[in-house]
Design a protein around this motif. Sequence first.
Motif, PDB file in Angstrom:
ATOM      1  N   UNK A  44      -0.552  58.667  79.968  1.00 21.51           N
ATOM      2  CA  UNK A  44       0.492  58.535  78.930  1.00 21.51           C
ATOM      3  C   UNK A  44       1.275  59.834  78.797  1.00 21.51           C
ATOM      4  N   UNK A  45       0.535  60.928  78.798  1.00 14.20           N
ATOM      5  CA  UNK A  45       1.190  62.234  78.669  1.00 14.20           C
ATOM      6  C   UNK A  45       2.081  62.470  79.882  1.00 14.20           C
ATOM      7  N   UNK A  46       1.573  62.100  81.050  1.00 11.53           N
ATOM      8  CA  UNK A  46       2.396  62.251  82.255  1.00 11.53           C
ATOM      9  C   UNK A  46       3.683  61.447  82.116  1.00 11.53           C
ATOM     10  N   UNK A  47       3.531  60.199  81.587  1.00 10.80           N
ATOM     11  CA  UNK A  47       4.679  59.303  81.420  1.00 10.80           C
ATOM     12  C   UNK A  47       5.750  59.949  80.539  1.00 10.80           C
ATOM     13  N   UNK A 253       7.934  58.420  97.855  1.00 13.99           N
ATOM     14  CA  UNK A 253       8.228  57.912  96.518  1.00 13.99           C
ATOM     15  C   UNK A 253       9.015  58.968  95.749  1.00 13.99           C
ATOM     16  N   UNK A 254      10.135  58.563  95.163  1.00 13.96           N
ATOM     17  CA  UNK A 254      10.979  59.514  94.424  1.00 13.96           C
ATOM     18  C   UNK A 254      10.442  59.625  93.003  1.00 13.96           C
ATOM     19  N   UNK A 255       9.546  60.591  92.815  1.00 10.98           N
ATOM     20  CA  UNK A 255       8.864  60.693  91.525  1.00 10.98           C
ATOM     21  C   UNK A 255       9.826  61.012  90.393  1.00 10.98           C
ATOM     22  N   UNK A 261      12.486  56.347  85.143  1.00 15.41           N
ATOM     23  CA  UNK A 261      12.686  54.917  84.976  1.00 15.41           C
ATOM     24  C   UNK A 261      11.490  54.281  84.258  1.00 15.41           C
ATOM     25  N   UNK A 262      10.290  54.780  84.554  1.00 15.21           N
ATOM     26  CA  UNK A 262       9.091  54.231  83.916  1.00 15.21           C
ATOM     27  C   UNK A 262       9.152  54.410  82.403  1.00 15.21           C
ATOM     28  N   UNK A 263       9.664  55.580  81.983  1.00 17.66           N
ATOM     29  CA  UNK A 263       9.774  55.824  80.542  1.00 17.66           C
ATOM     30  C   UNK A 263      10.757  54.837  79.907  1.00 17.66           C
TER      31      UNK A 263
END
Lengths: 290, 357
Positions: A44-47, A253-255, A261-263
């Motif tokens: 979650x923190x990473x996100x 993978x384009x982190x 985008x994930x956020x």
Amino acid sequence: MTATPAKTGPVTSVARNRTVRQYVARVLFAVLMTLVGVLFALPMVWLVLAPFDATPTLSLEWPDWTLDNFARLAENPYALRSIGNSLILGVGTMVIVVGLGALAAYAMSRIRIPGRDGILYALLLLSSIVTGTAAMVPTFQIITQLGLINNYVGVLLVLAGGILPTVIFILKDFMDSIPKSYEESARLYGAGPFRILRDVVAPIARPGLAFISIWTIVQVWGNFLVPFILLRSPDLQPAAVLMYTFYTESGQADLRLISTFALLFSAPVLIIYFVVNRRYGFRFHGGIKS
Amino acid sequence: MAGITATQLVKEYPGGVRGVDEVDVEIRDGEFFALLGPSGCGKTTLLRSIAGLEAITSGSLVIGDRDVTNAEPGVRGVAMVFQDYALFPHMDVGDNIAYPLRIKRVKRDERRGTAAKVADGLSLQGLIERRPGQLSGGQQQRVALARAVATRPDVLLLDEPLSNLDARLRLEARTFLKELQRDLGVTTVFVTHDQAEALALADRIAVMRAGKLQQIGTPREVFQRPNNTFVAGFIGSNPMNLLPAQVRESRLAVGDATVSLPPGTEQLVREGQDVVWGIRPEYVRWVTAEEAGAIPAEVSVVENLGASVLIVVNAGDRKLQVAVPEDQEPAPGDRGWIVPQLSKTLLFDAETTERIG
């Protein structure tokens, strides 16, 4: 009375020992639980942090603060549109599922059909196949025959078909708990079945309907397989599928894009949850019978 | 306003069980009518058949001058108060009362106006904005009544109207119901398993058992002249003493004792016939000195009822209940005599259980 002072010594020391042991046990338990909690919290923190990092990696580190990732994402022609597409699919499926599910659950709850529970369980079991991997080839063929490939109608039908049995199952339980006398009372005043469903059953089953709505949107929001197989044009793809296309030219993978985008991807679901919860609330009006 | 006529009414459930079995009943316009019986006797099924909530298997039902045997509940002109009141928990009191008007597409302002007026009539002032969950049991019942009468129905049906209230409130509600029914003059049918409630409220009572009618009559009729031993045992706060007996030489042998036949029954029985002799505990006197027609007895149990005492006595090998005024209370083990009031004794056929006289 004279024996009491002599006894208190050992009793209190035993009691003290016990409190100390309890205290230590609680501290150890708290530490252990904190570690487990941290473990779960890391992604979650990473996100939250990675989108603001100029060079995000898969490890968790203090970001090199920047908003460039968002600017880059905005340049991607499909990114924002895909969120909209996801919303269309999610809300569309929700409307179908809640509308049909409420009607079917009401009927299932009130009409006696032989083997009714068997039918419900069978539907529930089969439904996991419809949206699952195993049935993808036949599903694809059916939708192709219907000429609904690359068409939202096809995706909505398959998603709704897969989710409906679970919805009927859950809503039937809600409707079973509504006393029949409510409906009979309304019937005596001349209300028809649809009227009763609208005026009496649906308002009382509202917490169930609200839950089903959110749950459906979340299910569709996260579904990758069905839209991936049934949609062709990139501008129709929902967010869950689009994320799959974020690669750099070298195939890595384009982190930067993926994390940003994930956020964005997770935000609408959270917003919907809070709005629905505020607007409808998960309250339940029980029966009155004392 | 309308009367109700049921002819040969049958409600058969799948599997052949008859909830209501060939019932003929005529309820007059404006009458307060009770359906009385033990649980499972079909009284609620009959009420629900009148309402249209149960499909009638055969027979016919007429309300007013319309045959409504197969009519939808909404067009029968009936209103019903359910045992659990069935107030909609998501609507306030005003909307609950006005709900029937909403279905009839009456405008909102007019609806709320009517609801307020009806609520005033049932002393629900100031509660219009409340939710049913915030009301007491008695208030909930009045809201349910208000909703039922708001549309001015031809027939008002009440399913166990007082059973969800506590004992003291029940007496109040009983008086209240009777007044309301008289003021509205609406034909009212109510279901109850409490014979005292039926006797107190109803103009006429239909006693039911196992789906069949046992007797229809005024409270006085069913109390004084019960058709059979079932009605005799069911009506009355203390059940009637029903003792097997035999006709012998124009007298009645009850166990070891003999008593005179009830007046007027001499011609109706034959020598040696097995009968059931019935006498209410209130019509038996307990005396400590022998007198004509007295039967020797011994007290076995004494139950205090407040102003009176119910004693169980053994007369020979028979047990009888006797109601005794409080100042004559005997003690268990006392010996004395019981004197039945002959004019109040009844005779039933032992085989058919029907009343002979």
